[in-house]
Design an enzyme around this catalytic site. Structure first.
Site, short mmCIF file in Angstrom:
data_model
loop_
_atom_site.label_atom_id
_atom_site.label_comp_id
_atom_site.label_asym_id
_atom_site.label_seq_id
_atom_site.Cartn_x
_atom_site.Cartn_y
_atom_site.Cartn_z
N LEU A 195 -2.50 32.46 -87.87
CA LEU A 195 -3.65 33.12 -88.73
C LEU A 195 -4.95 32.90 -87.82
O LEU A 195 -5.20 31.58 -87.83
CB LEU A 195 -3.55 32.98 -90.20
CG LEU A 195 -2.35 32.99 -90.70
CD1 LEU A 195 -2.58 32.89 -92.38
CD2 LEU A 195 -1.90 34.56 -90.58
N GLY A 198 -9.98 35.25 -89.04
CA GLY A 198 -11.24 34.97 -90.02
C GLY A 198 -12.47 35.09 -88.99
O GLY A 198 -12.66 34.83 -87.63
N ARG A 213 -19.74 30.24 -91.00
CA ARG A 213 -20.46 29.28 -90.87
C ARG A 213 -20.33 28.58 -89.33
O ARG A 213 -21.33 27.59 -89.37
CB ARG A 213 -19.58 28.02 -91.55
CG ARG A 213 -19.88 28.20 -93.19
CD ARG A 213 -19.62 27.03 -93.99
NE ARG A 213 -18.35 26.97 -94.43
CZ ARG A 213 -17.69 25.82 -94.48
NH1 ARG A 213 -18.20 24.60 -94.46
NH2 ARG A 213 -16.20 25.86 -94.61
N ASN A 227 -14.77 24.78 -89.39
CA ASN A 227 -15.36 25.65 -90.07
C ASN A 227 -17.04 25.91 -89.58
O ASN A 227 -17.49 26.86 -89.87
CB ASN A 227 -15.29 25.61 -91.28
CG ASN A 227 -13.75 25.78 -91.93
OD1 ASN A 227 -13.25 26.80 -91.90
ND2 ASN A 227 -13.37 24.72 -92.52
N ASN A 230 -20.52 26.72 -46.22
CA ASN A 230 -19.52 27.93 -46.43
C ASN A 230 -19.47 29.23 -46.82
O ASN A 230 -19.02 30.07 -47.03
CB ASN A 230 -18.35 27.01 -47.37
CG ASN A 230 -19.19 26.95 -48.88
OD1 ASN A 230 -20.22 26.74 -48.98
ND2 ASN A 230 -18.44 27.02 -49.89
C1 UD1 Z 1 -6.84 28.22 -97.36
C2 UD1 Z 1 -5.61 28.07 -98.70
C3 UD1 Z 1 -6.01 26.87 -99.38
C4 UD1 Z 1 -5.83 25.55 -98.31
C5 UD1 Z 1 -6.80 25.80 -97.10
C6 UD1 Z 1 -6.69 24.73 -96.00
C7 UD1 Z 1 -5.17 30.35 -99.38
C8 UD1 Z 1 -5.24 31.32 -100.19
N1 UD1 Z 1 -5.72 29.21 -99.31
O1 UD1 Z 1 -8.01 28.41 -98.02
O2 UD1 Z 1 -5.03 26.39 -100.17
O3 UD1 Z 1 -6.23 24.42 -98.93
O4 UD1 Z 1 -6.52 26.90 -96.56
O5 UD1 Z 1 -7.68 25.00 -95.17
O6 UD1 Z 1 -4.28 30.44 -98.55
N2 UD1 Z 1 -7.27 34.28 -92.38
C9 UD1 Z 1 -6.92 35.52 -91.89
N3 UD1 Z 1 -7.18 36.69 -92.53
C10 UD1 Z 1 -7.68 36.69 -93.79
C11 UD1 Z 1 -8.01 35.32 -94.52
C12 UD1 Z 1 -7.90 33.97 -93.60
O7 UD1 Z 1 -6.55 35.55 -90.70
O8 UD1 Z 1 -7.99 37.71 -94.51
C13 UD1 Z 1 -7.19 33.15 -91.52
C14 UD1 Z 1 -8.34 32.37 -91.23
O9 UD1 Z 1 -8.75 32.64 -90.00
C15 UD1 Z 1 -8.09 31.02 -91.27
C16 UD1 Z 1 -7.02 30.86 -92.30
O10 UD1 Z 1 -6.49 31.92 -92.41
O11 UD1 Z 1 -7.80 30.44 -90.03
C17 UD1 Z 1 -7.22 30.13 -93.60
O12 UD1 Z 1 -8.30 31.02 -94.00
P1 UD1 Z 1 -9.52 30.58 -95.03
O13 UD1 Z 1 -10.31 31.61 -95.47
O14 UD1 Z 1 -10.24 29.40 -94.34
O15 UD1 Z 1 -8.64 29.93 -96.18
P2 UD1 Z 1 -9.38 28.67 -97.17
O16 UD1 Z 1 -10.16 29.49 -98.23
O17 UD1 Z 1 -9.97 27.82 -96.80
MG MG Z 2 -10.73 27.53 -94.71
#
Ligand code: UD1
Ligand code: MG
Length: 464
Positions: A8, A11, A15, A224, A366
């Protein structure tokens, strides 16, 4: 059973306060997403799917530069981790193995941890950890060894927030079941997002088994913000230095040496203080890299000595026992065994035969302002100090150039090339000139504006 990775990386990374997508920020010279893909590669996955959104083209390019076989799917709007996984699932239609979900911004999961995750026997296995500060991580609600559900911090009760076992985000689940569970997700929660984490409760509701594998907190370190990026860099460096020390490399002042993700250094090499390794460096055993040297994209042969204050740029190959000394820059150049270039030199787009000595202040010219040209120097040659080698040019085996030469034409094997103005000595002129200057200084008068009104004193026409 085959394995597929879903990474994934859609995002925004708000930040980071950056124009660059978060997963392209670098640790140890490599984008975060490459670290994550490299960790995942330890599972030898048949399929690698990256979910990209922000800066998708650049993210895709970085992922494919590491692994041509990466498939990229686009998530146009970031509606949550469950939604992100849903974007990847059509690409996995027909795939019958286990899927491992990783995050592109979590670079340090160890291969052993991923192996334990996929070896764990449950329908859904989640990677958990116990951080010193659980902060806003999702919490793992367990009963005995079984995982019941994951609750996001935003949605958690005080009691649930008191749980110290947290969700890393990494999980494993069979492809069919994952597709089934993800299709049932809703966004009925505090964030109005499709949470991937909800698949645990959904699996349990069907009487399926969910479990937890845990790992140390430092593996789940996510990035982040720039501060976290700096912490990730420090963590990487600490581990890489420790690994080198274990491998029999002497680091005189380990905390001052900076390594890249792919630095390779052979046993019994010594690295002095304040040495920086960019990507693509291999140092063979018994080499010595002295203080304040900077290396990238180069290969240093066994027993070679580099620095202090040397710069090896991409395409540099140093043969066994070669010496590259202070204020020497080498780029795209192959130096044979035992070559010595010890002082104040630039060798670019060059080839130097074994045993050749390059005098202080030598420069391969060169670049003509438009194109680059090569300098080829034979074996056991002697390049006099301050030689300008105007490329393209070829110096033969055992040839010599006189100090201060400007070499514009090839020098045959064994020849001595002298290419500089002939010397003229004027008897007594140094003393006469100095006397005249001292006299002038004594007579020096200044006008009102403080300007020196005396004329220049130099050589007379008949003296020049
Ligand atoms: C997520 C978890 C949380 C965990 C934490 C660990 C969920 C709902 N929550 O929360 O339980 O403790 O990670 O760091 O999964 N991303 C996408 N598309 C989206 C949303 C996110 O690609 O629509 C990717 C982001 O780029 C990132 C990752 O997924 O790499 C995690 O997303 P993030 O928004 O950071 O999740 P957290 O709220 O931190
Ligand atoms: Mg996160």
């Amino acid at each position: 059973m085959g394995i597929a990775l879903i990474l994934l990386a859609a995002g925004q990374g708000t930040r980071m306060n950056s124009d660059l997508p978060k997963v392209l920020h670098r640790v140890a010279g490599a984008p975060l997403i490459v670290h994550a893909l490299a960790a995942g590669a330890s599972l030898a996955p048949e399929r690698r799917i990256v979910v990209a959104g922000t800066g998708a083209a650049e993210v895709a390019a970085a992922a494919r530069a590491f692994d041509e076989g990466v498939e990229v799917v686009i998530q146009d709007r970031q509606l949550g981790t469950g939604h992100a996984v849903a974007q990847a699932l059509p690409a996995l239609a027909g795939f019958r193995g286990r899927v491992v979900v990783l995050y592109g911004d979590t670079p340090f999961i160890r291969p052993e941890t991923l192996a334990a995750l996929v070896a764990h026997k449950a329908d859904v296995t989640v990677l958990g950890f116990r951080p010193r500060d659980p902060g806003r991580y999702g919490r793992l609600v367990t009963r005995g060894a079984a995982l019941e559900r994951i609750v996001e911090w935003k949605d958690a009760t005080e009691e649930e927030r008191a749980i110290d076992l947290c969700n890393s985000g990494v999980l494993a689940c069979d492809a069919d079941l994952l597709a089934d569970l993800v299709s049932g997700l809703t966004n009925d929660n505090a964030a109005l997002e499709y949470y991937l984490t909800d698949i645990v409760a959904a699996a349990r509701a069907r009487g399926l088994a969910a479990g937890v594998v845990t790992c140390p907190e430092d593996e789940t370190l996510g990035v982040n913000s720039r501060a976290e990026l700096a912490r990730a860099e420090a963590a990487f460096q600490a581990r890489a230095r420790a690994a080198l020390l274990d491998d029999g490399v002497t680091l005189v002042a380990p905390e001052t040496v900076f390594l890249a993700f792919d630095t390779v250094i052979g046993r019994d090499s010594t690295i002095g203080p304040h040495v920086v390794f960019g990507p693509g460096v291999t140092v063979e055993s018994g080499a010595e890299i002295l203080a304040f040297s900077h290396l990238e994209g180069c290969h240093v042969g066994a027993g070679a000595r580099v620095g202090p204050f040397a710069r090896l740029r991409p395409g540099t190959e140093l043969g066994e026992g070669a010496h590259v000394g202070n204020f020497v820059e080498v780029k795209n150049a192959v130096l044979g065994d035992g070559v010595k270039a010890n002082h104040l030199t630039y060798l670019g787009d060059a080839e130097v035969g074994a045993g050749t000595n390059i005098g202080a202040g030598t420069i391969t010219c060169n670049y003509d302002g438009v194109m680059k040209h090569r300098t080829v120097i034979g074996r056991a040659a002697f390049i006099g100090s301050d030689t300008m080698l105007v490329a393209p040019v070829r110096i033969g085996d055992r040839a010599m150039t006189a100090s201060g030469a400007v070499i514009t034409g090839d020098v045959p094997d064994g020849a001595l090339a002298i290419a500089r103005a002939a010397q003229v000595n004027r008897p007594g002129l140094a003393v006469r000139l100095m006397d005249r200057l001292r006299e002038q200084k004594a007579r020096r008068v200044k006008d009102a504006a403080g300007q020196d009104t005396a004329g220049q004193v130099g050589l007379r026409k008949d003296e020049a």
